[in-house]
Design a protein around this motif. Structure first.
Motif, PDB file in Angstrom:
ATOM      1  N   GLY A 246      -1.479   0.098   9.254  1.00 24.11           N
ATOM      2  CA  GLY A 246      -0.308   0.967   9.261  1.00 24.11           C
ATOM      3  C   GLY A 246       0.978   0.174   9.257  1.00 24.11           C
ATOM      4  O   GLY A 246       1.905   0.469   8.501  1.00 24.11           O
TER       5      GLY A 246
ATOM      6  N   THR B  11       1.383   0.226  -2.839  1.00 22.14           N
ATOM      7  CA  THR B  11       1.409  -0.390  -1.510  1.00 22.14           C
ATOM      8  C   THR B  11       0.006  -0.515  -0.937  1.00 22.14           C
ATOM      9  O   THR B  11      -0.316  -1.479  -0.245  1.00 22.14           O
TER      10      THR B  11
ATOM     11  N   LEU C 158       2.701   7.842   6.385  1.00 19.33           N
ATOM     12  CA  LEU C 158       2.396   6.613   7.113  1.00 19.33           C
ATOM     13  C   LEU C 158       1.813   6.918   8.490  1.00 19.33           C
ATOM     14  O   LEU C 158       0.895   6.232   8.940  1.00 19.33           O
TER      15      LEU C 158
ATOM     16  N   PHE D 102       2.469   5.056  -3.179  1.00 20.55           N
ATOM     17  CA  PHE D 102       1.381   4.761  -2.239  1.00 20.55           C
ATOM     18  C   PHE D 102       0.246   3.922  -2.837  1.00 20.55           C
ATOM     19  O   PHE D 102      -0.217   2.982  -2.189  1.00 20.55           O
TER      20      PHE D 102
ATOM     21  N   VAL E  11       5.967   1.751  -1.177  1.00 17.82           N
ATOM     22  CA  VAL E  11       6.444   2.563  -0.066  1.00 17.82           C
ATOM     23  C   VAL E  11       7.707   1.956   0.566  1.00 17.82           C
ATOM     24  O   VAL E  11       8.676   2.653   0.848  1.00 17.82           O
TER      25      VAL E  11
ATOM     26  N   MET F 222       1.664  -1.400   5.817  1.00 13.61           N
ATOM     27  CA  MET F 222       2.124  -0.455   4.793  1.00 13.61           C
ATOM     28  C   MET F 222       3.590  -0.119   4.980  1.00 13.61           C
ATOM     29  O   MET F 222       4.349  -0.035   4.029  1.00 13.61           O
ATOM     30  N   GLY F 223       3.991   0.106   6.229  1.00 13.13           N
ATOM     31  CA  GLY F 223       5.387   0.441   6.474  1.00 13.13           C
ATOM     32  C   GLY F 223       6.284  -0.776   6.439  1.00 13.13           C
ATOM     33  O   GLY F 223       7.415  -0.715   6.006  1.00 13.13           O
TER      34      GLY F 223
END
Lengths: 546, 307
Positions: free
Chosen positions: B241, B97, B282, B94, B259, B244-245
């Motif tokens: 969000g 990322t 997430l 985490f 991540v 990050m994903g």
């Protein structure tokens, strides 16, 4: 322009960045860990999916590490594949079933512990016991008492140790097998048979964080999922001492990135050249590109449990399909020569004296559209007029070659729809379908040998009820020849018997041999004397740096 | 304001439980992961059964989920197949990322808003057209193309940056991947800002400000921009969000062990503790980012107030 080093201008630009961003926590300014350490090989690595224990590692990436930090009773010569004594002084038997193993003197683990008979016996007992859930437990199945420590039906084991293992003194132990197995000593070069120090049993978690072995290298640090730093161990007494100061294994998620890093001078060795780069690799690397046979064969296996595909008439169809595949063209166009058309069910790395027999498959593995058509027709045609080739779509480039094979078959049969590929989403799902006998047509199978022996290419795959007999092929003639080979006392006799067994495959064609896979690697100008062994793993200890 | 935030926080609980169950169900639906642990070889049934029992895979789905949630609430997110606790994976992935996302967001905000304001104020002129063209190109080129090309140019041909990011992933090395990751969002930020500026430039309060004789930079920054930022902030909030994903592609190209990498591995190996654990975090990040956006509205435009 390719592979240009950092220029002065680039350095200035980078240092300007460093100055302008002083407020942020920076560690990479002025070199950091991007630079090359003197005498250390920087090599690409993949994250091993299982914990790093000898009897738990069945993938190439984990095997790489074990090969560096462990030495077992035997070791396969990286050049010839011959099983030579490593820690074993003598392995003797008068009946191919009871073996007495004597160890060499004065060998130690990197933490100073002596390697004794107990180091082996304890390790094997650990590996075999079901409570430890070791992926390679079945390697100990030939040792007497395996069914007690590893009950086939599951449930609690009734013994803690293998009754077939006895320690005689510090350097000697005996092994009693459940059946005659003449080539058994030669299997002992496999990593699952490595000795383990007491530290492994006393503090298992600590050992897993930083494994301790008895090989030419020791682990300096291990950051799971990103890097393992190995350094040459001064106390190693074997003949294959490390010629470099160490190896940094760096995890790459994509082999394309590793290749780019090699070009940029950030990496010294990639042992998996990405398919997209095969076209350029010769001009990029010249003779720093290695492409040599490995002990891997790819086949199309038939579901022999499916009545549509079994029976004597269908043997003709299976042979016909084999003849309809233009192996030479596919290996050249799709694999750029990194695979070689197969003409038997073993691998060239065995060499002729080890059981490899080019051409054993005969006409059945030669591209012959006219005869292929005739044979398939004579056998009653494809079941239902069509066939599918099942493969897993999540890894490798299986789709490319499956489509090409189908194309080849379709051209021969003059039909667009005779053969189609059938992808399965994930490897796990694919394996489940295979073990669940859910295949309705030929499916892709790959076999990477555990040890360079002809036995390993035949028995686990085609013997009745064998562990990796995914097509559930069963033939009494084949089984008899294998039993005979295992009972043979002379080496040459055993290999001749295995070849006879293989001829049964050529007749029945339960699996179509497609091609032998090569190992491919590339390295930087810093390195010399880079070679791959038969498992397509670099022989790290002999690499020289600078 | 306090009560509003509290209510929003409480709403997160059902969302959290629902989403984790959905993810759990989806990973479970992929099938039995144990066979793949044995590679190309058939698993020994007894060993496979033991592993299944250990991972709770032999229980019905709802019991697996209950067991998993029990673990989560005691701060334990299960164990990955290689024996590593998932919390350990999170602790390493985490921060990396997050740093990558910060680089991307700062890049897209700074450049996107600037370009948006400039082209909005010069509507229909040369600059506006060229920015439009540029953003169209950026949106059209997929990340894996721009990523590999920039990596090759900067990393190999010119040697200005490292093509791959080292395990420590310091900010300097994340600049190039961050820019690549932020590129597509940059285009959206630019377009959104531009439209919003164009719209508000004709608003009454801007006309009033001009009539009052305020200096131009003050009109633009205090009056025009502040009101125009609301849709942009909404976008960036949800984008955090998504970035990050969605860093999977970028992280793969630049070998960043964040991540995206862990999620990819988790899905490939059907490792439900890893996938569910990471996605759970997430989801929380996403929810918090949205809450922050809603609270920011009030700061940007005092007319929007929450009781």
């Amino acid at each position: 322009m390719r592979g240009a080093p950092y220029s002065l201008r680039a350095r200035r630009a980078l240092s300007a960045l460093c100055v302008s961003a002083v407020a942020l926590p920076l560690t990479a300014c002025g070199g950091g860990d991007g630079g090359a350490e003197d005498g250390v090989v920087r090599s690409s690595w993949g994250d091993p999916p299982n914990p790093l224990e000898p009897a738990n590692i069945n993938d190439v990436q984990g095997g790489k590490v074990l090969d560096m930090i462990f030495r077992g009773l035997k070791r396969y010569d990286p050049r010839t594949g011959e099983a030579k004594n490593a820690l074993a002084d003598r392995i003797e038997s008068s009946d191919q079933r009871n073996y007495t193993i004597t160890l060499k003197q004065g060998r130690r683990f990197a933490n100073g512990e002596k390697v004794t008979a107990a180091s082996f016996v304890n390790a094997w007992n650990y590996g075999a016991r079901i409570d430890h859930k070791q992926r390679n437990a079945y390697f100990f199945e030939y040792i007497e008492g395996y069914d007690k420590v590893h009950p086939a039906a599951g449930g609690a084991p009734t013994a803690k140790t293998l009754s077939g293992l006895r320690i005689k003194d510090e350097r000697t132990f005996t092994v009693r097998l459940t059946q005659k197995f003449s080539t058994w000593p030669k299997t002992l070069g496999y990593n699952a048979y490595a000795p383990l120090p007491r530290a492994f049993f006393e503090d298992h978690a600590a050992w897993l964080r930083k494994p301790v072995g008895n090989g030419p290298y020791q682990v300096r640090s291990y950051t799971k999922g990103s890097v393992m730093k190995l350094r040459a161990w001064g106390g190693y007494r074997g003949p294959d001492k490390a010629r470099n100061k160490g190896v940094d294994l760096r995890v790459y998620t994509d082999n394309n990135t590793a290749y780019t890093d090699l070009q940029a001078g950030n990496l010294d060795l990639v042992d998996d050249v990405p398919a997209q780069q095969l076209k350029f690799v010769r001009s990029d690397l010249g003779d720093r590109y290695i492409n040599q046979p490995a002990g891997i064969i790819q086949t199309l296996t038939f579901p022999m449990y499916d009545r549509a595909w079994s029976g004597p008439a269908k043997a003709k169809v299976r042979r016909g399909i084999s003849m309809a595949i233009n192996r030479a063209q596919i290996t050249e166009r799709i694999f750029h020569g990194t695979r070689t058309p197969a003409t038997d069910w073993t691998s060239p790395v065995l060499r002729r004296q080890g059981g490899y027999e080019p051409g054993l498959c005969g006409d059945a593995c030669r591209y012959d559209p006219a005869r292929a058509r005739k044979l398939i027709k004579a056998g009653g045609g494809l079941p239902g007029g069509r066939m599918t080739i099942t493969y897993n779509a999540d890894s490798g480039s299986h789709k490319d070659w499956v489509d090409a094979v189908c194309n080849s078959v379709n051209t021969v049969l003059r039909s667009d729809r005779a053969c189609v590929g059938k992808p399965v989403g994930t490897f796990a799902d694919y394996r489940n379908k295979m073990t669940g006998k859910e295949m309705t047509g030929p499916f892709r199978a790959g076999w990477q040998m555990d040890y360079p022996l002809i036995q390993n290419f035949l028995q686990p795959l085609y013997y009745s009820g064998a562990s990796s007999n995914d097509g559930h092929f069963s033939d009494t003639g084949f089984d008899r020849m294998v039993n005979q080979a295992n009972a043979a006392s002379a080496d040459g006799r055993a290999i001749a018997d295995f070849r006879d067994a293989e001829k049964v495959l050529a007749q029945q064609m339960p699996a179509i041999p497609l091609w032998y896979q090569n190992g491919s690697a590339g390295y930087s100008q810093r390195l010399s004397e880079v070679a791959l062994n038969q498992f397509s793993v670099p022989v790290y200890a002999q690499i020289r740096v600078g | 304001m306090g009560r509003y935030a509290l209510r929003r926080l409480l709403q997160m609980i059902p969302v959290f439980i629902g989403s984790t169950f959905l993810i759990f169900f989806m990973v479970y639906a992929l099938g039995d992961p144990v066979a793949a642990l044995f590679g190309d070889k058939a698993p020994d049934p007894a060993t496979a059964a033991r592993i299944r029992k250990d991972l709770y895979l032999d229980e019905p789905l709802w019991r697996q989920y209950a067991h998993y949630m029990g673990q989560v609430f005691s701060g334990h997110f299960g164990t990955a197949f290689n024996g590593q606790p998932v919390t350990e994976l999170m602790a390493s992935a985490f921060p990396v990322t997050l740093r990558l996302t910060v680089v991307a967001v700062v890049f897209e905000m700074a450049l996107g808003i600037t370009l948006g304001v400039l082209s909005g104020l010069r509507r229909g002129r040369g600059l506006d057209t060229s920015v439009l063209l540029l953003t169209l190109i950026v949106v059209a080129v997929p990340t894996f193309v721009s990523g590999t090309v920039l990596q090759y140019l900067f990393g190999v041909t010119w040697g200005w940056a490292r093509p791959s990011v080292s395990p420590a992933a310091p900010l300097t090395e994340l600049l190039l991947p961050g820019v690549v990751l932020g590129l597509v969002s940059l285009a959206y930020t630019t377009r959104l800002t531009r439209t919003s500026i164009v719209e508000n430039a004709r608003a009454d309060y801007v006309r009033t400000a001009v009539a009052k004789g305020l200096p131009r930079h003050r009109i633009v920054t205090r009056h025009l921009l502040r009101n125009s930022l609301i849709p942009v902030v909404t976008f960036i909030g949800t984008d955090i969000g998504a970035l990050m994903g969605g860093a999977i592609v970028t992280e793969r190209i630049f070998n960043i062990h964040g991540v995206g990498y862990q999620l990819y591995q988790g899905i490939l190996r059907q490792n439900s503790p890893t996938v569910v654990g990471f996605v759970t975090i997430l989801v929380i990040v996403f929810l918090l980012a949205n809450l922050l956006v809603d609270l920011l509205y009030a700061v940007l435009d005092p007319r929007i107030r929450y009781a």
